[in-house]
Design a protein around this motif. Sequence first.
Motif, PDB file in Angstrom:
ATOM      1  N   ILE A   1      -2.609  16.421  -2.465  1.00  0.00           N
ATOM      2  CA  ILE A   1      -1.894  16.409  -3.832  1.00  0.00           C
ATOM      3  C   ILE A   1      -0.657  17.193  -2.980  1.00  0.00           C
ATOM      4  N   PHE A   2       0.228  15.974  -2.724  1.00  0.00           N
ATOM      5  CA  PHE A   2       1.591  16.592  -2.569  1.00  0.00           C
ATOM      6  C   PHE A   2       2.311  17.125  -3.815  1.00  0.00           C
ATOM      7  N   GLN A   3       3.647  18.349  -2.574  1.00  0.00           N
ATOM      8  CA  GLN A   3       4.706  18.436  -3.171  1.00  0.00           C
ATOM      9  C   GLN A   3       5.965  16.966  -4.047  1.00  0.00           C
ATOM     10  N   GLU A   4       6.110  16.603  -2.651  1.00  0.00           N
ATOM     11  CA  GLU A   4       7.063  15.160  -3.429  1.00  0.00           C
ATOM     12  C   GLU A   4       6.512  14.274  -4.405  1.00  0.00           C
ATOM     13  N   TYR A   5       5.399  14.121  -5.023  1.00  0.00           N
ATOM     14  CA  TYR A   5       3.727  13.196  -5.403  1.00  0.00           C
ATOM     15  C   TYR A   5       3.752  12.395  -4.624  1.00  0.00           C
ATOM     16  N   ALA A   6       4.326  11.903  -3.139  1.00  0.00           N
ATOM     17  CA  ALA A   6       4.461  11.359  -1.698  1.00  0.00           C
ATOM     18  C   ALA A   6       3.543   9.178  -2.510  1.00  0.00           C
ATOM     19  N   LEU A   7       3.731   9.089  -3.161  1.00  0.00           N
ATOM     20  CA  LEU A   7       3.763   8.060  -3.558  1.00  0.00           C
ATOM     21  C   LEU A   7       3.892   7.703  -3.533  1.00  0.00           C
ATOM     22  N   VAL A   8       3.664   5.387  -3.227  1.00  0.00           N
ATOM     23  CA  VAL A   8       4.627   4.938  -2.894  1.00  0.00           C
ATOM     24  C   VAL A   8       5.339   4.210  -3.783  1.00  0.00           C
ATOM     25  N   GLU A   9       6.593   4.309  -3.649  1.00  0.00           N
ATOM     26  CA  GLU A   9       7.538   4.120  -5.361  1.00  0.00           C
ATOM     27  C   GLU A   9       7.445   2.648  -4.876  1.00  0.00           C
ATOM     28  N   ARG A  10       7.694   1.547  -4.555  1.00  0.00           N
ATOM     29  CA  ARG A  10       7.714   0.460  -5.341  1.00  0.00           C
ATOM     30  C   ARG A  10       6.364   0.014  -4.763  1.00  0.00           C
ATOM     31  N   LEU A  11       5.201   0.469  -4.985  1.00  0.00           N
ATOM     32  CA  LEU A  11       3.826  -0.382  -5.317  1.00  0.00           C
ATOM     33  C   LEU A  11       4.108   0.771  -7.029  1.00  0.00           C
ATOM     34  N   SER A  12       3.047  -0.286  -7.847  1.00  0.00           N
ATOM     35  CA  SER A  12       2.209   0.171  -9.456  1.00  0.00           C
ATOM     36  C   SER A  12       1.922   1.446  -9.161  1.00  0.00           C
ATOM     37  N   VAL A  13       1.540   1.902 -10.443  1.00  0.00           N
ATOM     38  CA  VAL A  13       0.456   2.741 -10.481  1.00  0.00           C
ATOM     39  C   VAL A  13      -0.433   2.572 -10.306  1.00  0.00           C
ATOM     40  N   MET A  14      -0.949   1.382 -10.587  1.00  0.00           N
ATOM     41  CA  MET A  14      -2.679   0.932 -10.432  1.00  0.00           C
ATOM     42  C   MET A  14      -2.627   1.435  -8.983  1.00  0.00           C
ATOM     43  N   GLU A  15      -1.757   0.610  -8.514  1.00  0.00           N
ATOM     44  CA  GLU A  15      -2.220   0.118  -6.678  1.00  0.00           C
ATOM     45  C   GLU A  15      -2.211   1.594  -5.950  1.00  0.00           C
ATOM     46  N   ASN A  16      -0.860   2.121  -6.631  1.00  0.00           N
ATOM     47  CA  ASN A  16      -1.064   4.181  -6.351  1.00  0.00           C
ATOM     48  C   ASN A  16      -1.969   4.458  -6.035  1.00  0.00           C
ATOM     49  N   VAL A  17      -2.733   4.298  -7.776  1.00  0.00           N
ATOM     50  CA  VAL A  17      -4.010   5.548  -7.833  1.00  0.00           C
ATOM     51  C   VAL A  17      -4.866   4.224  -7.088  1.00  0.00           C
ATOM     52  N   LEU A  18      -5.096   3.167  -7.053  1.00  0.00           N
ATOM     53  CA  LEU A  18      -5.896   2.375  -5.944  1.00  0.00           C
ATOM     54  C   LEU A  18      -6.419   2.529  -4.807  1.00  0.00           C
ATOM     55  N   SER A  19      -5.173   3.385  -3.530  1.00  0.00           N
ATOM     56  CA  SER A  19      -4.847   3.411  -2.788  1.00  0.00           C
ATOM     57  C   SER A  19      -5.886   4.689  -2.232  1.00  0.00           C
ATOM     58  N   GLY A  20      -6.179   5.354  -3.454  1.00  0.00           N
ATOM     59  CA  GLY A  20      -6.928   6.286  -2.906  1.00  0.00           C
ATOM     60  C   GLY A  20      -8.595   6.193  -2.694  1.00  0.00           C
TER      61      GLY A  20
END
Lengths: 270, 265
Positions: free
Chosen positions: B84-103
């Motif tokens: 888990i990261f300080q600046e969240y390190a999400l992929v901004e242009r992907l949806s919440v679901m895609e970000n979670v599934l990337s795990g």
Amino acid sequence: MPVRIANNGKIWQRYDTTTRLRLWGGWLGGTVITLICWQLIANRTRWEFAADAPRQLAIFLQRVFPPDWSYINQLWQPLWDTLTIATLGTLLAVIIALPLSFLAARNTTPHPVIRYLTLLIIVVSRSVNSLIWALIIVAITGPGVLAGIIAIALRSIGFIGKLAFESVEETSREPVEAITATGASRLQVLSYSILPQVMPSFAGISIFRWDINIREATVIGLVGAGGIGLNLNATVNLLRWDQAGMIFVVIFGLVLISEAISARVRQAII
Amino acid sequence: MLRIEQLVKRYPTGDTALRGVSLSVAEGQVVALIGPSGAGKSTLIRCVNRLVEPTSGKIWLRDTEITALHPRQLRRIRRRIGMIFQEYALVERLSVMENVLSGRLGYVNFWQSWFRRFPQTDIDQAFTLLDRVGLSDFIDKRADELSGGQRQRVGIARALIQSPDLLLVDEPTASLDPKTSRQIMRLITELARERGLAVIINIHDVPLAQMFVQRIVGLRAGEIVYDGPPDGLTPDRLSEIYGAEDWGASQATTAEQEPSLTAQE
């Protein structure tokens, strides 16, 4: 030192003394060079031609206007060819250039040697004008639309590749780190963390190049690579300036439409 | 379950970030790593999943020596380590679901992930986790539409869907306001307890760490200078970690801030 100590305290100036002297010298040198060039150009101009120019322009305009409106019936096919050359040429370039951009970008290249080879391809492609590429390709494939498509693609690979790899290099590193940390493979890291970041700029670059290519595709016909340039060449050779005028009108319309489409699409992406 | 032995990291620039750090974390234990900026906290946790390659030393997760793994084996072990990261390190242009599934990327092949064909069990788990972190209504939102706290919740869900044994958490609250910071710390520690995860949390905010964690490790200039319970962090100890400062005063200020915080809620 931009800060000097004077008797009433510290003085700050944007540049220190040597920098100011250098700047002043630079401006002086620039002015002198401009004046010398001016002199050279003036000496080598045939002033009687220059004086004649307005009259020649008037004669030219008289020949072009009014354009031969009926000629448009013979222009639909070349116009379609031009559009085809620009669109398929861009498409071909995109298909080749986007994978290349990942090989060329510092943060995604598999190996520095591959990076330099890719950069070489990009530079070669960029350093040759479409018209020259068309000359070369026509010599190989013979005249026609295919030569035009290949010529346009060869020039565009470098353009798209360069802008695309620069945008790959500008992607933020954090998502890459995060996706790597999940145990994803290299390709998965590319497709999940870098690709989403660069998709808008990839699309923007491609559309921008398509827009440029429409204009280039109108020209390369001059050397036989298909499209409306072929007709332009023919009418000028036959001194049918009224028909050439019609071609100018048609090209102008085409460029206006493509600019509008490209602007609309880029707005939608950003 | 995690054992770090004599870990050294020297960067090519010549900076030595870690000078022989040894540390053990037990199953289900939550450890806060504190220390000034540049003490090597970030480097330490990045050495554990080898986002940063250690110069020397060994790291063991259960009976696997992480530092000896080949790339393919490393990817395998990374699936067991959530981050888990300080600046969240999400992929901004992907949806919440895609970000979670990337795990789950470490568990599916390339084409499955390219066409977003994740196994139904993964998707079920994503729904459960999003519900748990309170984001069931945001599944189709793009990550860049979320607030900081919501993004960090997505980051937490992404780390947990890996079904990790160990969680590495890098400054989870440094970009958040005080109230959200507490909620996020509470969420992380609760989830760790529910799932019996071992956790290492890098954190700047000492009072926050003391509030949520039973063991604190102090790092200074690449060396461990404190390892013990939160209430053992006396002003003297803090000075040893961070350098001299009037620690009593800073803690008093934090205490004063409390009522206004609750008033806002």
